[in-house]
Design a protein around this motif. Structure first.
Motif, PDB file in Angstrom:
ATOM      1  N   ARG A  76      47.545  13.497   7.412  1.00  0.00           N
ATOM      2  CA  ARG A  76      47.948  13.569   8.812  1.00  0.00           C
ATOM      3  C   ARG A  76      48.425  12.210   9.327  1.00  0.00           C
ATOM      4  N   PRO A  77      49.282  12.217  10.364  1.00  0.00           N
ATOM      5  CA  PRO A  77      49.776  10.961  10.939  1.00  0.00           C
ATOM      6  C   PRO A  77      48.675  10.054  11.469  1.00  0.00           C
ATOM      7  N   GLU A  78      47.612  10.644  12.047  1.00  0.00           N
ATOM      8  CA  GLU A  78      46.538   9.814  12.583  1.00  0.00           C
ATOM      9  C   GLU A  78      45.799   9.071  11.470  1.00  0.00           C
ATOM     10  N   THR A  79      45.698   9.714  10.300  1.00  0.00           N
ATOM     11  CA  THR A  79      45.070   9.049   9.155  1.00  0.00           C
ATOM     12  C   THR A  79      45.948   7.903   8.660  1.00  0.00           C
ATOM     13  N   PHE A 247      24.168  -0.524  -2.148  1.00  0.00           N
ATOM     14  CA  PHE A 247      25.332   0.354  -2.240  1.00  0.00           C
ATOM     15  C   PHE A 247      26.530  -0.231  -1.495  1.00  0.00           C
ATOM     16  N   LEU A 248      26.291  -0.737  -0.302  1.00  0.00           N
ATOM     17  CA  LEU A 248      27.339  -1.403   0.473  1.00  0.00           C
ATOM     18  C   LEU A 248      27.104  -2.908   0.387  1.00  0.00           C
ATOM     19  N   ALA A 249      28.147  -3.626   0.054  1.00  0.00           N
ATOM     20  CA  ALA A 249      28.020  -5.075  -0.125  1.00  0.00           C
ATOM     21  C   ALA A 249      27.650  -5.768   1.185  1.00  0.00           C
ATOM     22  N   ARG A 250      27.093  -6.941   1.038  1.00  0.00           N
ATOM     23  CA  ARG A 250      26.845  -7.772   2.211  1.00  0.00           C
ATOM     24  C   ARG A 250      28.195  -8.047   2.883  1.00  0.00           C
ATOM     25  N   ASN A 251      28.245  -7.915   4.178  1.00  0.00           N
ATOM     26  CA  ASN A 251      29.491  -8.026   4.953  1.00  0.00           C
ATOM     27  C   ASN A 251      30.457  -6.877   4.655  1.00  0.00           C
ATOM     28  N   GLY A 252      29.945  -5.799   4.040  1.00  0.00           N
ATOM     29  CA  GLY A 252      30.783  -4.647   3.743  1.00  0.00           C
ATOM     30  C   GLY A 252      31.201  -3.898   4.997  1.00  0.00           C
ATOM     31  N   VAL A 253      32.264  -3.091   4.849  1.00  0.00           N
ATOM     32  CA  VAL A 253      32.846  -2.340   5.967  1.00  0.00           C
ATOM     33  C   VAL A 253      32.876  -0.855   5.626  1.00  0.00           C
ATOM     34  N   VAL A 254      32.568  -0.026   6.619  1.00  0.00           N
ATOM     35  CA  VAL A 254      32.703   1.418   6.501  1.00  0.00           C
ATOM     36  C   VAL A 254      33.684   1.870   7.574  1.00  0.00           C
ATOM     37  N   ALA A 255      34.699   2.634   7.182  1.00  0.00           N
ATOM     38  CA  ALA A 255      35.699   3.128   8.128  1.00  0.00           C
ATOM     39  C   ALA A 255      35.872   4.627   7.927  1.00  0.00           C
ATOM     40  N   VAL A 256      35.641   5.405   8.989  1.00  0.00           N
ATOM     41  CA  VAL A 256      35.728   6.855   8.881  1.00  0.00           C
ATOM     42  C   VAL A 256      36.541   7.441  10.027  1.00  0.00           C
ATOM     43  N   GLU A 257      37.307   8.472   9.708  1.00  0.00           N
ATOM     44  CA  GLU A 257      38.008   9.227  10.747  1.00  0.00           C
ATOM     45  C   GLU A 257      37.043  10.239  11.357  1.00  0.00           C
ATOM     46  N   ILE A 281      35.067   1.423  17.864  1.00  0.00           N
ATOM     47  CA  ILE A 281      35.829   2.664  17.842  1.00  0.00           C
ATOM     48  C   ILE A 281      37.311   2.337  18.030  1.00  0.00           C
ATOM     49  N   TRP A 282      38.137   2.916  17.162  1.00  0.00           N
ATOM     50  CA  TRP A 282      39.582   2.747  17.275  1.00  0.00           C
ATOM     51  C   TRP A 282      40.199   4.022  17.835  1.00  0.00           C
ATOM     52  N   ARG A 283      41.225   3.846  18.647  1.00  0.00           N
ATOM     53  CA  ARG A 283      41.987   4.973  19.170  1.00  0.00           C
ATOM     54  C   ARG A 283      43.252   5.175  18.343  1.00  0.00           C
ATOM     55  N   ASP A 284      43.711   6.418  18.285  1.00  0.00           N
ATOM     56  CA  ASP A 284      44.949   6.703  17.576  1.00  0.00           C
ATOM     57  C   ASP A 284      46.136   6.547  18.547  1.00  0.00           C
ATOM     58  N   PRO A 285      47.374   6.747  18.088  1.00  0.00           N
ATOM     59  CA  PRO A 285      48.532   6.561  18.972  1.00  0.00           C
ATOM     60  C   PRO A 285      48.540   7.496  20.178  1.00  0.00           C
ATOM     61  N   TRP A 286      47.735   8.562  20.138  1.00  0.00           N
ATOM     62  CA  TRP A 286      47.672   9.509  21.247  1.00  0.00           C
ATOM     63  C   TRP A 286      46.456   9.248  22.129  1.00  0.00           C
TER      64      TRP A 286
END
Length: 296
Positions: A76-79, A247-257, A281-286
């Motif tokens: 999808r475009p938002e992804t 499982f997640l590295a130190r200073n690791g990042v998780v990003a989910v839609e 929280i990130w907003r999409d173009p809409w």
């Protein structure tokens, strides 16, 4: 089969997608058709409700042109939007490479775009999915995009490529032994996911073109009855993975839609269950709250 004139094909499409889209779609279908009879067949598939991306067989995703095939979720475009933004946020290099785990990878769109955008040798990506159809398509897309498809045997040794790598993993990320799989080389510096997040109530309201063609496992956020509800089952599972020691590295990042109206709940899940104290929280173009970012 009698031949239908282009004006008649346009009229048929217009009834289904509207006049504004019909002309554009007809041009794309004509470009994909082998002959006039094949074009009629493609238009018939479209007017019966089949998604255009499955008919054309591809979908743009950033600078990539990915293969699409039912029942694998269409990118999808938002992804695309948040993946491009994530690529600008993180700056791996061949001198300082990262490991990436994409959960519910589907077509492989997220890790493959990141592998394409980041410098050669800067990322080793793993894409996990419960669907063998999805894993097969992700592998085909990796080959199509010129990204080396690795195996877990080669990952146990020094990497056998100077470029970025994509490793497919057919697995249920919700299983109790997923995190302990010998196929996973944690810790991961980055975990991404566009998991299923649609509630059963909203799924019932989806258009037939979605329900009849795309895998419900890629859409339904609560696969079984659960005390969580609200389409949030996978976010609890992802948070638990992130919270696991090592499982997640130190200073690791998780990003989910996330789905509409879910961002604040997922942010809270990440903070409380994932031990990810720094979230945004990130907003999409809409202007929809579309992505939750968590940092260790």
């Amino acid at each position: 089969m009698p031949r239908i004139l282009p004006t008649e094909l346009f009229a048929l499409l217009s009834k289904h997608v509207g006049q504004d889209s019909a002309g554009m779609e007809l041009r794309w279908l004509r470009a994909a058709a082998r002959d006039p009879h094949h074009l009629q067949s493609l238009v018939s598939r479209r007017t019966s409700g089949e998604p255009l991306q499955y008919i054309l067989g591809t979908q743009p995703f950033g600078p990539l042109e990915l293969l699409t095939r039912r029942p694998v979720l269409i990118p999808r475009p938002e992804t695309e939007h948040w993946t491009l933004r994530l690529a600008e946020l993180i700056h791996p290099s061949s001198q300082d490479p990262i490991s990436l785990l994409d959960l519910c990878t589907g077509s492989g769109c997220i890790p493959l775009l990141l592998c394409h955008l980041w410098p050669p040798g800067s990322v080793q990506a793993v894409g996990a999915d419960i669907s063998s159809d999805a894993i097969q398509l992700a592998v085909e897309n990796a080959h199509r995009c010129g990204i080396h498809v690795s195996t877990f045997h080669s990952l146990l040794r020094a990497t056998d490529s100077n470029g970025n790598t994509f490793t497919p993993l057919l697995a249920d990320i919700r299983s109790l032994d997923f995190a302990q799989s010998s196929a996973l080389r944690s810790p991961f510096h980055l975990i991404t996911s566009n998991p299923p997040y649609i509630t059963h109530e909203d799924y019932a309201k989806l258009s037939p073109s979605v329900k009849a063609y795309e895998d419900p496992r890629a859409l339904l956020g609560d696969p079984q009855p659960t005390p969580y509800g609200k389409g949030l089952t996978f976010y609890h599972d992802i948070a638990k993975l992130a919270a696991r020691e090592g499982f997640l590295a130190r200073n690791g990042v998780v990003a989910v839609e996330v789905g509409i109206g879910q961002a604040e709940d997922v942010q809270r899940i990440f903070q409380e269950e994932g031990r990810l104290r720094e979230t945004e929280i990130w907003r999409d173009p809409w202007e929809v709250q579309r992505v939750v970012i968590g940092r260790r």
